[in-house]
Write an enzyme that holds these catalytic residues in place. Sequence first.
Site, PDB file in Angstrom:
ATOM      1  N   GLU A 242      -0.333  -5.700  15.566  1.00  0.00           N
ATOM      2  CA  GLU A 242      -0.179  -5.631  14.111  1.00  0.00           C
ATOM      3  C   GLU A 242       1.263  -5.305  13.721  1.00  0.00           C
ATOM      4  O   GLU A 242       1.744  -5.717  12.675  1.00  0.00           O
ATOM      5  CB  GLU A 242      -1.112  -4.539  13.570  1.00  0.00           C
TER       6      GLU A 242
ATOM      7  N   GLU B  56       0.817  -1.227   0.000  1.00  0.00           N
ATOM      8  CA  GLU B  56       0.000   0.000   0.000  1.00  0.00           C
ATOM      9  C   GLU B  56       0.845   1.268   0.000  1.00  0.00           C
ATOM     10  O   GLU B  56       0.301   2.372   0.015  1.00  0.00           O
ATOM     11  CB  GLU B  56      -0.970  -0.036   1.201  1.00  0.00           C
TER      12      GLU B  56
END
Length: 735
Positions: A617, A470
């Site tokens: 994460e 991304e």
Amino acid sequence: MFKFILLLITLLISSSSCELVTPAEYLLKTNSLPADLNFMPSLSNGHLGYTVFGDAIFMNGVYNGAAGNSQRARIPNWLNIKAELCDRFGCAESEANVSRSYEMNLLGGYFSYKQHYPGLDLTLEQRSYAHRFYNRAVIYELLAKRHATAARTNSPQFIKLSSQPGNASSAIDFELINKGSSAAGDFRHLRGHTKVLEQQPFQASAHELHLLFSEPLEQPLQLPWPTWQAELQHRIILSIDKQESVARKELQQLLQLEPAQLLSSHTQAWLQFWQQQFSIELLGDGALELSRIVNAGIFYLASSLPSLSSHQPNEFYYGLSPTGLARGNLEADYQGHNFWDTEIWMLPAVTQFDFEYAKQLLEYRFRHLEGARYNANLTGYKGARFPWESAYTGTEVTNPCCPVIAQQEIHVSPDISFALKKLFAQSKDWSWLCERAWPIAAEVADFLASRASCDESGSCHLLHVMGPDEDHENVDDNAYTNAVAKIALDFAVWTGEQCAQLGNRRRFESWRNLSQALLVLHDQQLNYHPQHLGYRRGDIVKQADTILLGYPLLYDTSATHRNDLDYYANVTRESGPAMTWSMFAINYLDTFDPRADDYFKRGYESYVRPEFKVWSETPRGYAGSANFLTGIGGFLQALLNGYGGLDFIIDDNQPTMLLRNTNVPPLIDQVTVKYINLGKLKCSWSFKYTSSEWNCTAPADQSFKLKQGKLHKLMSGSFHVTLKRGEEPMYINAI
Ligand SMILES: *[C@@H]1O[C@H](CO)[C@@H](O)[C@H](O)[C@H]1NC(C)=O
Ligand SMILES: *[C@@H]1O[C@H](CO)[C@@H](O)[C@H](O)[C@H]1NC(C)=O
Ligand SMILES: *[C@@H]1O[C@H](CO)[C@@H](O)[C@H](O)[C@H]1NC(C)=O
Ligand SMILES: *[C@@H]1O[C@H](CO)[C@@H](O)[C@H](O)[C@H]1NC(C)=O
Ligand SMILES: *[C@@H]1O[C@H](CO)[C@@H](O)[C@H](O)[C@H]1NC(C)=O
Ligand SMILES: *[C@@H]1O[C@H](CO)[C@@H](O)[C@H](O)[C@H]1NC(C)=O
């Protein structure tokens, strides 16, 4: 109905205390809490979920907010209870030298919190869980014990329990229907309505919720504890459902259970999961710590999934979000939405727990085809375009911050087709293939066909996309996107043919043509796949992208792929998500590269918080989401598909198990997995560095194809397989 399964082989329940005797691998104990309470355990049962000591309970499928503002609707956590000891002078939660210990019992699926008061010679134990069988309910239990026979003069006379639900909900309006007295089944009853619809006409009305409390909690409870009484037990139950009758029935049934039954009906359901459905056992010097991480990972992932046997039928399941059912109102928690994380990262692990879970996750996509069609049409394309983020309605709910991601990360649709293919390749369920996989795969193929552009030279492209990396937006011909799109197109053609969709020949031909013409960039000179058109050597990428052409896609496993690995390993961001390193591990394991072990460790060590093995994460030092199930999915794949060398393909029109040479993680000698299902076969599997072994049982008419190297065999009935490193053929015996 649920059958109580009393398999007391290794896991014993002592009859006196009704407590589980829990092996150390399933017990996470600590005397100090994580500094950030987001890393407390998440407890869920597929219907409700909450984080221990958190201020929110969330319910499957209940979202509030329009489009990109849709997020899980927070129910204040009324069962976050504080216990205080009181005497005639007042109450106190603790004394100066109280000792505390906290325990997450993964085997039984509950959290407990013990306070020992040496000055008073007594212990308070509080337990909390989302009931796995009576899954409309969350439970709080208190057990207070005086240890001395004669009560001390300063001994408390009652215990005060106060609810700490946090602020009022901004997502749900609650009204009091009944104040309740609890005594004669007259429960406190709150009715709630979410405030804002996600997307009309896909959501016609607000979600209505009914909350029934075993006792009113507006005022703290004062539980008398006469000083002559050694023990005090108390439980509080909160039952929540969209239907009042369901919530009421659940609570009434639960109140009829003895305290020990209340807990054991929950722990039995978890025992059944570990014993009958799925477990991984490790042997070796490093086994204890790694087992705890593995078991916690399985637990946190599985607890967000629906119970397969529950007191009342489950509602439709709304998917597995990256941080699970217990989280989702914060931006950091992906608002509880569904992403490609489900299909690519979690599903390969979840499928091993039970095919039923995988089917329910893909059923969520099937039931939201209408939203995906709408999304395709709205953005000017045909077929079904699954939104990058999906919640209640299946229309696009990506946060308004980031429209580019929704516009460009089109790989989510072919990712879903890829997952359909993998599930079929393992489950061998032909009717599911035609009834569920085909309709999705066909419409995804239509979307890809309308989204692609072809030039005069005859090659086709997916322009203006974003791949898994991304950090690079608006690129053309992202290698991962195009490769997974080809697989999705081929799978649609194949499925259509298998399912005799004869009227679709022209459609098949156009999909086949597009698949062949879609360009996957290849640099001849450097013999690697540039990540996208115009990719500059040395540009840093966010996460695993082009290397996924090896595992999981199996699109290219040649020398080119090895060059991809070596090259992208050097340019991948340090702060990338855990799955990235797990993918490097799996892909390096395929070529027996010793770097695999380092990547495997890197894929969990700095992501797992020590106390309760909750995943972050991002690695330590970076802010990221808590209870990151996506990372767990990648990690479990590294163990099973990387070290175990397990994969599933369609070979010669047949679902096929692909076996590679096995390996083991550092300090581990052997891994045993119970059970892996192959179609209707149920197998136990263990592997070492030198060999692996399968024991499968099946109804006589069932078979499954195994493939190792060039060798393949159709196995039927019950059989035993031993594979030795580097040796062919396989040793196979019928048993
Ligand atoms: C702390 O513990 C000791 C025994 O270990 C006890 O004598 C003392 O009273 C306790 N302190 C308080 C404040 O209760
Ligand atoms: C609760 O509300 C108060 C006042 O609006 C606010 O300051 C506080 O941050 C809120 N707490 C949480 C945990 O949201
Ligand atoms: C979108 O739907 C409308 C109404 O059915 C239809 O007229 C239009 O052609 C569709 N757009 C595309 C790109 O298919
Ligand atoms: C597929 O490609 C062939 C060969 O280029 C062409 O003749 C045919 O018309 C194409 N079919 C479709 C449906 O696009
Ligand atoms: C990766 O980086 C190392 C160290 O900087 C270097 O030696 C190696 O050649 C690089 N590999 C590739 C494929 O670029
Ligand atoms: C397979 O069965 C054999 C014979 O009963 C047993 O010794 C072995 O441990 C079993 N292996 C697995 C992985 O279940």
